[in-house]
Design a protein around this motif. Structure first.
Motif, PDB file in Angstrom:
ATOM      1  N   ASN A   1     -77.161   5.921  42.722  1.00 30.81           N
ATOM      2  CA  ASN A   1     -76.630   5.648  41.386  1.00 30.81           C
ATOM      3  C   ASN A   1     -76.121   6.914  40.690  1.00 30.81           C
ATOM      4  O   ASN A   1     -75.751   6.878  39.520  1.00 30.81           O
ATOM      5  CB  ASN A   1     -77.680   4.968  40.511  1.00 30.81           C
ATOM      6  CG  ASN A   1     -78.876   5.859  40.234  1.00 30.81           C
ATOM      7  OD1 ASN A   1     -79.061   6.904  40.849  1.00 30.81           O
ATOM      8  ND2 ASN A   1     -79.721   5.431  39.305  1.00 30.81           N
ATOM      9  N   LYS A   2     -76.074   8.025  41.416  1.00 29.19           N
ATOM     10  CA  LYS A   2     -75.557   9.273  40.862  1.00 29.19           C
ATOM     11  C   LYS A   2     -74.126   9.493  41.347  1.00 29.19           C
ATOM     12  O   LYS A   2     -73.836   9.324  42.531  1.00 29.19           O
ATOM     13  CB  LYS A   2     -76.431  10.459  41.260  1.00 29.19           C
ATOM     14  CG  LYS A   2     -77.850  10.377  40.723  1.00 29.19           C
ATOM     15  CD  LYS A   2     -78.682  11.563  41.164  1.00 29.19           C
ATOM     16  CE  LYS A   2     -80.103  11.474  40.600  1.00 29.19           C
ATOM     17  NZ  LYS A   2     -80.930  12.627  41.027  1.00 29.19           N
ATOM     18  N   ILE A   3     -73.253   9.865  40.419  1.00 26.06           N
ATOM     19  CA  ILE A   3     -71.841  10.052  40.747  1.00 26.06           C
ATOM     20  C   ILE A   3     -71.382  11.400  40.209  1.00 26.06           C
ATOM     21  O   ILE A   3     -71.610  11.727  39.039  1.00 26.06           O
ATOM     22  CB  ILE A   3     -70.969   8.928  40.157  1.00 26.06           C
ATOM     23  CG1 ILE A   3     -71.447   7.559  40.648  1.00 26.06           C
ATOM     24  CG2 ILE A   3     -69.507   9.144  40.508  1.00 26.06           C
ATOM     25  CD1 ILE A   3     -70.748   6.389  39.972  1.00 26.06           C
ATOM     26  N   PHE A   4     -70.731  12.162  41.074  1.00 25.28           N
ATOM     27  CA  PHE A   4     -70.173  13.455  40.704  1.00 25.28           C
ATOM     28  C   PHE A   4     -68.671  13.422  40.958  1.00 25.28           C
ATOM     29  O   PHE A   4     -68.234  12.995  42.034  1.00 25.28           O
ATOM     30  CB  PHE A   4     -70.789  14.587  41.527  1.00 25.28           C
ATOM     31  CG  PHE A   4     -72.278  14.723  41.360  1.00 25.28           C
ATOM     32  CD1 PHE A   4     -72.811  15.657  40.488  1.00 25.28           C
ATOM     33  CD2 PHE A   4     -73.152  13.913  42.082  1.00 25.28           C
ATOM     34  CE1 PHE A   4     -74.179  15.783  40.329  1.00 25.28           C
ATOM     35  CE2 PHE A   4     -74.520  14.034  41.937  1.00 25.28           C
ATOM     36  CZ  PHE A   4     -75.043  14.968  41.047  1.00 25.28           C
TER      37      PHE A   4
ATOM     38  N   SER B   1     -70.111  13.929  35.631  1.00 26.60           N
ATOM     39  CA  SER B   1     -71.262  13.458  36.403  1.00 26.60           C
ATOM     40  C   SER B   1     -72.008  12.435  35.570  1.00 26.60           C
ATOM     41  O   SER B   1     -71.996  12.489  34.336  1.00 26.60           O
ATOM     42  CB  SER B   1     -72.188  14.610  36.792  1.00 26.60           C
ATOM     43  OG  SER B   1     -72.720  15.244  35.647  1.00 26.60           O
ATOM     44  N   MET B   2     -72.656  11.499  36.244  1.00 27.51           N
ATOM     45  CA  MET B   2     -73.383  10.462  35.516  1.00 27.51           C
ATOM     46  C   MET B   2     -74.397   9.783  36.429  1.00 27.51           C
ATOM     47  O   MET B   2     -74.343   9.902  37.665  1.00 27.51           O
ATOM     48  CB  MET B   2     -72.421   9.394  34.983  1.00 27.51           C
ATOM     49  CG  MET B   2     -71.818   8.492  36.039  1.00 27.51           C
ATOM     50  SD  MET B   2     -71.054   6.988  35.371  1.00 27.51           S
ATOM     51  CE  MET B   2     -72.446   6.187  34.578  1.00 27.51           C
ATOM     52  N   VAL B   3     -75.334   9.094  35.803  1.00 27.99           N
ATOM     53  CA  VAL B   3     -76.266   8.201  36.489  1.00 27.99           C
ATOM     54  C   VAL B   3     -75.950   6.796  36.004  1.00 27.99           C
ATOM     55  O   VAL B   3     -76.064   6.502  34.810  1.00 27.99           O
ATOM     56  CB  VAL B   3     -77.726   8.566  36.180  1.00 27.99           C
ATOM     57  CG1 VAL B   3     -78.673   7.584  36.879  1.00 27.99           C
ATOM     58  CG2 VAL B   3     -78.032   9.998  36.591  1.00 27.99           C
TER      59      VAL B   3
ATOM     60  N   ALA C   1     -77.603  17.212  32.334  1.00 28.53           N
ATOM     61  CA  ALA C   1     -76.987  17.411  33.643  1.00 28.53           C
ATOM     62  C   ALA C   1     -77.550  16.396  34.614  1.00 28.53           C
ATOM     63  O   ALA C   1     -78.634  15.835  34.418  1.00 28.53           O
ATOM     64  CB  ALA C   1     -77.239  18.826  34.157  1.00 28.53           C
ATOM     65  N   VAL C   2     -76.785  16.177  35.690  1.00 31.32           N
ATOM     66  CA  VAL C   2     -77.221  15.320  36.791  1.00 31.32           C
ATOM     67  C   VAL C   2     -77.478  16.223  37.997  1.00 31.32           C
ATOM     68  O   VAL C   2     -76.700  17.149  38.268  1.00 31.32           O
ATOM     69  CB  VAL C   2     -76.168  14.253  37.128  1.00 31.32           C
ATOM     70  CG1 VAL C   2     -76.660  13.351  38.256  1.00 31.32           C
ATOM     71  CG2 VAL C   2     -75.852  13.426  35.889  1.00 31.32           C
TER      72      VAL C   2
END
Length: 694
Positions: A351-354, A364-366, A423-424
């Motif tokens: 579920n983490k996207i960079f 970046s996000m979750v 931050a992710v």
């Protein structure tokens, strides 16, 4: 000594025995490294006929240090950070119970630790069934002696056979299997002092690659969506040469090539990159500068993520389309430069996207509701694509700032002097920690909350700042870092609304469409010029987004205003100018007013933002910049009367009149054609807006 004798009276006398001096023992000499704690041990000092009653340590030679417990049998100090090999002498004085003294000196040699570098971490993509030969390049030097031995040891990953493990340059071979390997490199100097560094090698398996060398079979791999586009493979690149219109609310739909085979669906974690070069469209004209980008986790036409860049409006967006509705996840005001290749990359890890552009983390996000699917190449404009590469997700540690974005306005004047950052992080090793710093100052430890690492800075001054996130392993070594520069604090976040005039059509000079601070990169419009005017006038950073849409009307703006405000939740000031297209479409002043009031209500009453409404400029007879279209201008004058009422009747809080471009833009030298200003006209618009803004 005892004395014996005899004499009359038969008595004897005994004198006091002679005191034996104590023995002082300052301990063994040592070789230590700078910055280490050193123990001086005098515990072997003794007194054969009594006891030691006091100890005193004194430094007699070398760079001065601070002795702790200098009156105890054991003292300690921290070895100085010296640039040369140096001997420090320490004298121990002991006193026994009879007052006798004894001294001893111990030399402590501060030896320069060898400087060791195991090399930078390596990442390598391999396709099956290949085997890669990896070379580890270490280096070591000793500034006060020589390096006598080298040793490489594997400390993580599937076991490999190291060749040359006793030399600075070692090597090993690995198959095309996604795996992380870590090695320590130790060098020993001529004093037996050792220093160690580590290096990691990250192997990722290639799942799909396409350099478009197959001119006939590429259509079986990529399925084209939107048949008005013109896709071809030529010279080892995939081209799309047309301008492709299509808007859903304020989002372009464009055209895209979906990776159909192989595979139809990718795993939940992968890394996707492609080289993208915006090029002129067939027909050229005023259609240049529109969207180029990628889509990923594509399920169908209504469910996917998308990253797009646009030079016409000046933005880079990260979006999600779910069940047919778009949601902006992040946006900045930096567009592309035509004919300049960019490498766009996404790394999806559950579920983490960079999102990275040219290797730099941008977004970046979750995502608590992640999609799973394939990928696509997206554009609305002439574009060429090359070097598609899909691998397993990287195993390398990564920390990327999600907020605030680089070149953004992070908070507005009424938000106080605190700055929240997050931050992710992925692939964080055991024992590692995450830190933030502001402008290179003291690091603060981040707290993990909901998948993000967060921190808060206080007493942040107005102006531009650099925010850094750092991941350090258990030894304190930096293993990942990301810097978001030019984060503006204390300024304003503007969004400009309207039609092709707001969008900047007719601006034939792009040299002034990048703001001086780098926040805005575009090809047309007044937004960058206005941002510079406001920043110069106030001394505070500003950003001005271009949300103009060619052909838009008041009713059209009404239909998409919520989607625009959704895209800019932190915007605090809105500039609107609409009506030019209404005037040619037979829209009555009543209907125009109804739509404008609906937009004003949404902006001011629903979203609580400040609004300025400008009066649109006059129009000319088609094909002329000098002859006014009096019939059409009569309608615009009616609209402008309604704008006066809307902006001043008090129904919409914090709403004011903007510039009256109907009277300010009348000279022919301000116009490029019968409707649109030229570069001089847009500079005039920026200046007039700046006069009416705080």
């Amino acid at each position: 000594m005892i004395l014996y004798g005899c004499g009359g009276g038969g008595g004897s006398t005994t004198s006091n025995p002679e005191n034996i001096k104590p023995i002082a023992d300052a301990g063994e000499s040592k070789i230590v490294q700078p910055g280490t704690e050193v123990i001086l041990d005098g515990s072997l000092s003794h007194d054969d006929d009594g006891e030691i009653v006091s100890y005193k340590w004194v430094q007699t030679n070398g760079s001065a240090v601070t002795l702790i417990d200098a009156d105890q049998a054991s003292a300690r100090f921290v070895a100085p950070e010296t640039q040369i090999r140096e001997s420090l002498d320490f004298e121990l004085t002991v006193k026994d119970n009879a007052g006798a003294l004894a001294k001893d000196i111990v030399p402590i040699t501060v030896n320069l630790t060898p400087i060791v570098d195991a090399g930078t971490d390596q990442s390598l993509n391999i396709s099956t069934p290949n085997v890669a030969n990896i070379v580890l390049n270490g280096s070591a030097m000793d500034n006060d002696g020589t390096i006598e031995a080298h040793e490489w040891v594997q400390i993580a990953g599937d076991t490999v056979t190291l060749m040359g493990a006793d030399t600075p340059r070692a090597s090993f071979s690995v198959p095309a299997v996604t795996q992380a390997y870590t090695f320590s490199y130790t060098a020993t100097d001529d004093d037996g002092v050792q220093a160690t560094d580590t290096v990691s090698v990250y192997i990722t398996q290639i799942l799909v690659s396409d350099s478009f060398t197959d001119t006939s079979g590429w259509g079986a791999v990529w399925t084209i969506k939107n048949d008005t586009a013109y896709w071809t493979v030529d010279g080892g690149q995939l081209f799309q040469r047309n301008y492709v219109d299509g808007v859903q609310l304020s989002y372009q739909t464009g055209t895209y090539a979906v990776l159909a085979y192989p595979p139809v669906a990718l795993p939940s974690s992968y890394r996707f990159s492609v080289d993208i070069t915006p090029i002129p469209n067939n027909g050229y004209g005023d259609t240049e500068g529109n969207d180029v980008g990628i889509m990923f986790q594509y399920v169908d036409a209504n469910n996917y993520y998308r990253v797009s860049m646009n030079a016409r409006n000046g933005f880079t967006r990260f979006e999600k389309r779910r069940y047919g509705s778009f949601q902006t996840l992040a946006v900045n005001s930096i567009g592309y430069i035509e004919n300049q290749t960019i490498t766009m990359t996404v790394d999806v890890s559950g579920n983490k996207i960079f999102v990275l552009i040219d290797g730099d983390p941008i977004f970046s996000m979750v995502d608590p509701d992640p999609l799973t699917g394939t990928v696509a190449l997206y554009c609305q404009d002439g574009t060429r694509f090359d070097n598609v590469l899909i691998t397993d997700s990287s195993l390398a540690p990564m920390a990327a700032i999600s907020t605030p974005l680089a070149y953004s306005i992070a908070l507005t004047p009424d938000a106080g002097n605190t700055l929240d950052v997050e931050a992710v992080v992925m692939n964080k090793p055991s024992g590692a920690d995450v830190y933030f710093d502001l402008d290179g100052g003291s690091e603060i430890v981040a707290a993990e909350t909901g998948g993000y690492y967060t921190a808060r800075f206080s007493d942040v001054t107005d102006g531009n700042h650099d925010v850094t996130v750092i991941m350090r392993d258990a030894s304190g070594k930096e293993i990942s870092a990301d810097v978001n520069s030019t984060v503006g604090v204390g300024g304003d976040y503007y969004v400009t609304l309207g039609d092709s005039i707001t969008n900047g059509e007719g601006d034939g000079f792009s040299g002034n469409n990048d703001s001086a601070d780098g926040r805005i990169v575009a090809r047309q419009g007044y937004q960058a010029v206005l941002a510079d005017e406001l920043t110069s006038a106030t001394g505070r950073p500003h950003i001005v987004f271009n949300e103009g849409l060619g052909g838009d009307t008041a009713a059209g703006l009404q239909s998409r205003i919520i989607s625009i405000l959704e895209r800019h939740p932190k915007a605090n000031k809105i500039l609107m100018m609409i009506g030019t297209n209404d005037s040619s479409a037979g829209i009555t002043a009543d209907n125009y007013e109804t739509s404008v009031r609906a937009v004003a209500n949404t902006i001011a009453n629903v979203y609580g933002k400040q609004l300025w409404i400008a009066k649109p400029p006059p129009t000319h007879i088609y094909g002329s910049t000098t002859v006014f279209d009096y019939s059409r201008n009569a309608v615009i004058e009616l609209y402008n009367q309604r704008i006066n009422e809307i902006a001043t009747d008090g129904i919409y809080p914090d709403t004011q009149l903007g510039p009256n471009f109907y009277t300010l833009l009348t000279a022919s030298y301000y116009f490029n054609d019968y409707l649109h200003p030229n570069d001089t006209g847009y500079q005039k618009m920026a200046y007039e807006w700046s006069l009416r803004l705080p």
